[in-house]
Motif scaffolding. Structure first.
Motif, PDB file in Angstrom:
ATOM      1  N   HIS A   1      94.490  41.651  41.256  1.00 33.52           N
ATOM      2  CA  HIS A   1      95.762  41.541  41.954  1.00 33.52           C
ATOM      3  C   HIS A   1      96.768  42.467  41.280  1.00 33.52           C
ATOM      4  O   HIS A   1      96.521  42.977  40.181  1.00 33.52           O
TER       5      HIS A   1
ATOM      6  N   LEU B   1      97.503  44.744  46.872  1.00 31.84           N
ATOM      7  CA  LEU B   1      96.138  44.655  47.395  1.00 31.84           C
ATOM      8  C   LEU B   1      96.023  43.602  48.485  1.00 31.84           C
ATOM      9  O   LEU B   1      95.105  43.654  49.313  1.00 31.84           O
ATOM     10  N   HIS B   2      96.929  42.629  48.448  1.00 29.54           N
ATOM     11  CA  HIS B   2      96.904  41.519  49.412  1.00 29.54           C
ATOM     12  C   HIS B   2      98.352  41.257  49.815  1.00 29.54           C
ATOM     13  O   HIS B   2      99.015  40.385  49.243  1.00 29.54           O
TER      14      HIS B   2
HETATM   15 CU   LIG Z   1      96.171  40.305  45.288  1.00 33.05          CU
END
Ligand SMILES: [Cu+2]
Length: 97
Positions: free
Chosen positions: A47, A84-85
């Motif tokens: 993350h 990333l998210h």
């Molecule tokens: Cu993430």
């Protein structure tokens, strides 16, 4: 709930943000300028903790089991995300000391 571990300078504190289950916990953390925040990644995927403006702070990839620490600067409400998210969103609420 954030853990307070004590400080390295007068009045400064250290806070832990746990990254777990694709969430930052706590999702809103009130800190003072000069405090240290440590993001601990307890997930099995990397993350990041990256300010939404992309400039105030950027952890880069935090590997599973790793952590990243940052001494808070600035003022006011600073939203941040995992790049990333992008559904992972949280806020540092930074107060003047
Ligand atoms: Cu993430």
């Amino acid at each position: 709930m954030a853990a307070v571990l004590g400080g390295t300078e007068v009045g400064a504190a250290t806070y832990i943000v746990t990254i777990e289950g694709m969430e930052f916990r706590p999702s809103t953390l009130m800190v003072h300028r000069g405090d240290r925040v440590v993001w601990v990644n307890q997930d099995i995927v990397p993350h990041t903790a990256t300010s939404a403006d992309g400039r105030t702070f950027d952890s880069g990839h935090i590997a599973p089991g790793a952590s990243w620490e940052h001494v808070v600067q600035g003022d006011g409400s600073v939203p941040y995300v995992c790049t990333l998210h992008p559904t992972m969103q949280a806020v540092l609420d930074i107060r003047k000391r």
